[in-house]
Scaffold this motif. Structure first.
Motif, PDB file in Angstrom:
ATOM      1  N   TYR A 112       0.797  -1.227   0.000  1.00 22.62           N
ATOM      2  CA  TYR A 112       0.000   0.000   0.000  1.00 22.62           C
ATOM      3  C   TYR A 112       0.830   1.278   0.000  1.00 22.62           C
ATOM      4  CZ  TYR A 112       1.128  -0.580   4.908  1.00 22.62           C
ATOM      5  OH  TYR A 112       1.806  -0.775   6.087  1.00 22.62           O
ATOM      6  N   ILE A 138      -2.830  -1.760  -3.031  1.00 25.80           N
ATOM      7  CA  ILE A 138      -3.892  -0.807  -2.702  1.00 25.80           C
ATOM      8  C   ILE A 138      -3.303   0.566  -3.017  1.00 25.80           C
ATOM      9  CG2 ILE A 138      -5.421   0.104  -0.909  1.00 25.80           C
ATOM     10  CD1 ILE A 138      -5.847  -2.928  -1.558  1.00 25.80           C
ATOM     11  N   SER A 143      -5.330   4.044   0.394  1.00 21.35           N
ATOM     12  CA  SER A 143      -4.959   3.511   1.714  1.00 21.35           C
ATOM     13  C   SER A 143      -4.846   4.639   2.736  1.00 21.35           C
ATOM     14  CB  SER A 143      -3.666   2.690   1.650  1.00 21.35           C
ATOM     15  OG  SER A 143      -2.550   3.504   1.395  1.00 21.35           O
ATOM     16  N   ILE A 176     -12.313   1.591  -3.028  1.00 17.14           N
ATOM     17  CA  ILE A 176     -10.934   1.132  -3.182  1.00 17.14           C
ATOM     18  C   ILE A 176     -10.879   0.217  -4.396  1.00 17.14           C
ATOM     19  CG2 ILE A 176      -9.069  -0.203  -2.125  1.00 17.14           C
ATOM     20  CD1 ILE A 176     -10.202   0.688   0.610  1.00 17.14           C
ATOM     21  N   PRO A 178      -8.242  -2.235  -5.857  1.00 18.11           N
ATOM     22  CA  PRO A 178      -6.933  -2.900  -5.769  1.00 18.11           C
ATOM     23  C   PRO A 178      -6.409  -3.258  -7.153  1.00 18.11           C
ATOM     24  CG  PRO A 178      -8.675  -4.361  -5.041  1.00 18.11           C
ATOM     25  CD  PRO A 178      -9.323  -3.048  -5.353  1.00 18.11           C
TER      26      PRO A 178
END
Length: 186
Positions: A112, A138, A143, A176, A178
């Motif tokens: 992250y 991430i 993050s 979020i 990823p």
């Protein structure tokens, strides 16, 4: 005298439509003094993304984390103690990941940091012989936004749909996305 861990409580309502996993989980997190809000929240997120649909092969557990370098951040062990899933955070080195790969059925990493791309460029070629390893990034901005959700007592709804993650509390929400740096084979 050493500073003790701070206890945080998180009540998660998980709706992972991609894996058909739904449920409520209450976590008690021992946050070590050296752990940031960002790392703790990524640990909670990694738990939510990997919680099994049932506990037939053991339940997913937060380990001692930073307090014990021989353990992952999160793991799933069966009743015999065999490691089903080893989950690390940050930027572990290739030796640690290959050792984990030899001990566990699955290995996942959630990175992250803003320097994740540099770390991955230096380690990627060393992990070709780890087919059961998945590495997720991430995005750093996301993050950091997730870190703002950290409180001593948290209630969060985490919804996963079509690869996107939606985290919400009574006060805020966040999407979020990823990035798969490496997917596990098989």
């Amino acid at each position: 005298m050493a500073i003790k861990a701070t206890i945080h409580k998180a009540q998660l309502q998980i709706a992972d439509m991609d894996r058909n996993v739904y449920g409520e989980h209450n976590l008690t997190i021992a946050r070590q003094p050296s752990e940031t809000d960002e790392r703790m929240m990524i640990r909670i997120l990694a738990f939510a993304l990997n919680v099994p649909a049932d506990e037939m092969r053991g339940k997913l557990e937060l380990s001692k984390g930073l307090a014990d370098v021989e353990e992952p951040e999160i793991w799933q062990r069966d009743l015999t103690g065999d490691i089903i899933h080893w989950i690390d955070l940050g930027q572990p080195d290739d030796r640690r990941l290959l050792k984990a790969h030899g001990r566990a059925e699955r290995v996942s990493v959630y990175t992250y940091s803003y320097s994740s791309a540099i770390w991955w460029a230096g380690i990627e070629s060393k992990l070709v012989r780890a087919p059961r390893l998945a590495v997720w990034q991430i995005p750093h901005e996301q993050s950091q936004a997730l870190a703002k959700f950290a409180e001593r007592s948290m209630q969060m709804q985490i919804t996963v749909q079509d690869g996107g993650i939606y985290v919400s509390t009574s006060a805020d929400s966040l999407e979020i996305t990823p990035i798969a740096l490496k997917t596990a084979q098989g």
